[in-house]
Design an enzyme around this catalytic site. Structure first.
Site, PDB file in Angstrom:
ATOM      1  N   ALA A  22       0.826  -1.207   0.000  1.00  0.00           N
ATOM      2  CA  ALA A  22       0.000   0.000   0.000  1.00  0.00           C
ATOM      3  C   ALA A  22       0.860   1.257   0.000  1.00  0.00           C
ATOM      4  O   ALA A  22       0.559   2.226  -0.713  1.00  0.00           O
ATOM      5  CB  ALA A  22      -0.933  -0.007   1.211  1.00  0.00           C
ATOM      6  N   ASP A 127       0.434  -8.614  18.865  1.00  0.00           N
ATOM      7  CA  ASP A 127       0.034  -8.449  20.268  1.00  0.00           C
ATOM      8  C   ASP A 127      -1.125  -7.483  20.472  1.00  0.00           C
ATOM      9  O   ASP A 127      -1.733  -7.471  21.545  1.00  0.00           O
ATOM     10  CB  ASP A 127       1.227  -7.977  21.103  1.00  0.00           C
ATOM     11  CG  ASP A 127       2.288  -9.050  21.270  1.00  0.00           C
ATOM     12  OD1 ASP A 127       1.950 -10.240  21.110  1.00  0.00           O
ATOM     13  OD2 ASP A 127       3.450  -8.708  21.551  1.00  0.00           O
TER      14      ASP A 127
END
EC number: 2.7.1.11
Length: 319
Positions: A22, A127
């Site tokens: 992107a 995480d």
């Protein structure tokens, strides 16, 4: 701005390649050259920098890992070392930098910003512990990997009437454990953000056994402590046949989920937009399904928090 750089740093996460893609395509769409910095901040210091074209990021959106490789670089904490990195950026004519990674990567971007070089942080970590965003790139994929593993473990736990302690990643954040445990109906979820009483855990397991429950699943975030020790304690206190499974680095790999691919694409493109607008020193995120950006210094001053309501729900549903 005519030329920007992009790097991935710290632990890899599924979707990093989609973010790189992107960044490159968004920049080229705006006639901006993009240079890839290999092996994170270590590659920045050594000058492992190469120009990226449209073809450089073809056929990578569905791939796990990171095309640019990654590495940890503790020496980047040294201001003199960072100056070497800035010199490399200027040598290549790079005017702004997109940093894809977790907390440590953001710290590096923050320090570069403080030394006058514009950076934008993109949250890439399984995480899900970066302030300023509801979700990080890689969390959804890792979560689904964990859920798939627990589903399989539950099958054998049922067959053998065993208790399983399953350790997942999360040294300081329990999002993977909490979300996976809730999604898989775990009997107990242990996370770093919440204190737990081992005797209460054992009492809950015994109550389940008394009403005819044949197996139990306990999901433990690695930051809580040794899953092996927890398993031994449970077996000694209950005499239940107990096994421990540490899922490990399988959680970081694999083809990114649709959600992670879309999230990475949106965040990577937004990072380029900020650099074009002259807004360095920012980090991008998603909140309430809307793109947001924050001052990276202010974001790092915040602390990641667990969803208390979700944690309470997990306890209520695991009675």
């Amino acid at each position: 701005m005519k030329r920007i750089g992009v790097l991935t740093s710290g632990g890899d996460s599924p979707g990093m390649n989609a973010a790189i893609r992107a960044v490159v395509r968004k920049a080229i769409f705006h006639d901006i050259e993009v240079y890839g910095i290999y092996h994170g901040y270590a590659g920045l210091i050594s000058g492992h920098i190469e120009k990226l074209e449209l073809g450089s990021v073809g056929d990578i959106i569905h791939r796990g890992g990171t095309k640019l490789y990654t590495a940890r670089c503790p020496e980047f904490k040294d201001p003199e070392v960072r100056l070497k990195g800035i010199e490399q950026l200027k040598k290549h004519g790079i005017e702004g930098l997109v940093v894809i990674g977790g907390d440590g990567s953001y710290q590096g971007a923050k320090k570069l910003t403080e030394q006058g070089f514009p950076c934008v942080g993109v949250p890439g970590t399984i995480d899900n512990d970066i302030p300023g965003t509801d979700f990080t790139i890689g969390f959804d994929t890792a979560l689904n990997t964990v859920i798939d593993a627990i589903d399989k473990i539950r099958d054998t736990a049922t067959s053998h009437e065993r208790t399983y302690v399953i350790e997942v990643m999360g040294r300081h954040a329990g999002d993977i454990a909490l979300w996976a445990g809730l999604a898989d109906g775990a009997e107990t979820i242990l996370i770093p953000e919440e204190e737990y009483d081992m005797e209460d855990v054992i009492a809950r397991l015994k109550r389940g056994s008394e009403r005819g429950k044949k197996h139990s699943i306990i999901v433990v975030a690695e930051g809580v402590g040794s899953a092996i020790d927890i398993g031994k304690h449970i077996e000694e206190a209950t005499n239940f046949d107990t096994r421990v499974t540490v899922l490990g680095h399988v959680q970081r790999g694999g083809s990114p989920s649709a959600q992670d691919r879309v999230l990475a694409s949106r965040l990577g493109a937004r990072a380029v937009e900020l650099l074009i607008a002259g807004k360095g020193g920012r980090c991008v995120g998603i909140q309430d399904n809307k793109l947001v950006d924050h001052d990276i210094i202010e974001a790092l001053a915040q602390k990641h928090t667990i969803d208390k309501d979700m944690y309470q729900l997990s306890k209520e549903l695991s009675i």
